[in-house]
Enzyme design. Structure first.
Site, PDB file in Angstrom:
ATOM      1  N   HIS A 171     -52.205  22.074  30.933  1.00 58.00           N
ATOM      2  CA  HIS A 171     -51.026  22.932  30.836  1.00 58.00           C
ATOM      3  C   HIS A 171     -51.433  24.384  30.595  1.00 58.00           C
ATOM      4  CE1 HIS A 171     -47.056  23.892  28.506  1.00 58.00           C
ATOM      5  NE2 HIS A 171     -46.994  24.308  29.762  1.00 58.00           N
TER       6      HIS A 171
ATOM      7  N   GLU B 226     -53.488  23.901  27.234  1.00 59.98           N
ATOM      8  CA  GLU B 226     -53.207  22.709  26.418  1.00 59.98           C
ATOM      9  C   GLU B 226     -53.551  21.487  27.268  1.00 59.98           C
ATOM     10  OE1 GLU B 226     -48.915  22.167  25.740  1.00 59.98           O
ATOM     11  OE2 GLU B 226     -49.363  21.733  23.648  1.00 59.98           O
TER      12      GLU B 226
ATOM     13  N   SER C 151     -44.853  20.953  31.919  1.00 66.13           N
ATOM     14  CA  SER C 151     -44.687  21.514  30.576  1.00 66.13           C
ATOM     15  C   SER C 151     -43.943  20.566  29.649  1.00 66.13           C
ATOM     16  CB  SER C 151     -43.981  22.867  30.650  1.00 66.13           C
ATOM     17  OG  SER C 151     -42.977  22.855  31.598  1.00 66.13           O
TER      18      SER C 151
ATOM     19  N   ASN D  20     -44.266  23.225  23.736  1.00 62.95           N
ATOM     20  CA  ASN D  20     -42.812  23.335  23.929  1.00 62.95           C
ATOM     21  C   ASN D  20     -42.000  22.620  22.856  1.00 62.95           C
ATOM     22  OD1 ASN D  20     -42.544  25.151  26.065  1.00 62.95           O
ATOM     23  ND2 ASN D  20     -43.416  23.611  27.438  1.00 62.95           N
TER      24      ASN D  20
END
Ligand code: CAA
Length: 308
Positions: free
Chosen positions: A165, A177, A131, A215
């Site tokens: 992801h 992602e 991540s 993130n």
């Protein structure tokens, strides 16, 4: 839609935690990959993962979301294996793709990628579900043992690696992602797109920057909520209520941090702060202290809230 076929008949998933399990679930049920090899070095975790996979199927059948025969077919596609070495030896075929969903720790991921590269052909796509860690760094480890630096194999190894992801809970969240590393070949990215779409997901693509798009946006938001609590501006309940009722978020930021895991949130913030030196990514002191105390959120029974 991607016009390239993913070409995955056997998928390896490394790590039978929440994420790995969810990936195995959508691959077996939605993408109908004939063999999904779920691997974890920890036998207890592996057994737990398989039991959770079965309970998810049962729940989806009982809610009328899937038919019993589809659940049976998905279960028959899942195979539990204990080490990545067994990917190459299994009767289910050599994986055309492996997704690593192990702990968010660079040395661990580098070791797994090195081992996958050594045991599997250069044609196997190696994906990480990281991540926030540099995908280009993880890809650099996708070189078989004993390969000479600068040789064609040394270049080809990392070119079949990328970031895929998924979001938690994987069966529910509609997004994947994709993060091509600097080394990733365009064909590998296209095949990964086709795979994610076959799993029933929408896709976005992000450059390989700390935190990617997801993130980079989410973690400073969560971190700001922790600082808001730390400064005594409002109670945790009111902070969460503000976002749930004022902005129609499914979960408030502190609730969401507990759900993701405070250790994961801290590690992502630390990666973004370390790699950018930008103070907007400095982790809240309270976040660090809570992790120090072992209050890592829902999985440990205590985070900002308590869980029975
Ligand atoms: N696995 C599979 N399905 C799950 C699940 C799990 N772990 N947890 C919940 N679900 C399913 C439920 O079975 C239910 O399915 P049905 O609609 O078929 O009944 C559905 O999700 C809704 O669950 P609940 O009714 O129990 O509870 P809810 O309505 O409060 O939803 C939630 C729970 C789906 C987690 C919802 O609160 C939500 O979407 N929260 C936000 C989650 C989020 O933002 N995730 C991303 C985190 S960031 C990340 O993952 C990436 C990263 O890099 C950190």
């Amino acid at each position: 839609m991607s016009s390239v076929a993913h070409g995955v008949k056997t998928l390896g998933v490394v790590g039978a935690g929440q994420m790995g399990l969810g990936i195995a679930y959508v691959a077996a049920l939605r993408a109908q990959i004939p063999s999904v090899l779920l691997c974890d070095a920890n036998k207890t975790q592996l057994d737990k993962g398989v039991a959770f996979f079965e309970s998810l199927l049962k729940k989806d059948v009982s809610k009328g979301k899937i038919k019993q025969e589809d659940a049976d077919a998905a279960r028959s596609r899942l195979f539990a294996v204990e080490g990545v070495e067994s990917f190459a030896r299994g009767q289910q075929g050599t994986p055309e793709m492996v997704i690593e969903a192990a702990t968010e720790n660079l040395p661990v991921k580098l070791k797994i990628f090195g081992s996958l590269a050594t045991h599997l052909p250069l044609t196997t796509i190696l994906a990480t579900n990281t991540s926030s860690i540099s995908v280009s760094k993880i890809a650099s480890a996708a070189v078989p043992d004993g390969v000479k630096p600068g040789s064609p194999e040394a270049w080809q190894g990392p070119s079949r690696a990328l970031g895929i992801h998924f979001f938690n809970p994987v069966p529910v969240m509609p997004l994947v992602e994709l993060i091509p590393a600097l080394q990733t070949s365009p064909e590998v990215l296209e095949r990964a797109k086709a795979f994610a779409i076959a799993c029933g997901k929408e896709i976005t693509t992000s450059k390989d920057v700390p935190g990617f798009v997801s993130n980079r946006l989410l973690m400073p938001f969560i971190n700001e909520a922790v600082m808001t609590l730390e400064k005594g501006i409002a109670t945790k309940e009111d902070i969460d209520k503000t976002l749930r009722l004022g902005m129609a978020h499914k979960m408030g930021p502190l609730e969401l941090a507990d759900f993701i895991g405070l250790d994961t949130c801290l590690s992502i913030m630390e990666t973004m702060f370390r790699e950018t030196s930008d103070s907007k990514y400095r982790p809240a002191v309270l976040l660090g202290r809570m992790v120090d105390a072992g209050w890592t959120g829902k999985k440990s029974g205590r985070g900002f809230y308590e869980y029975k």
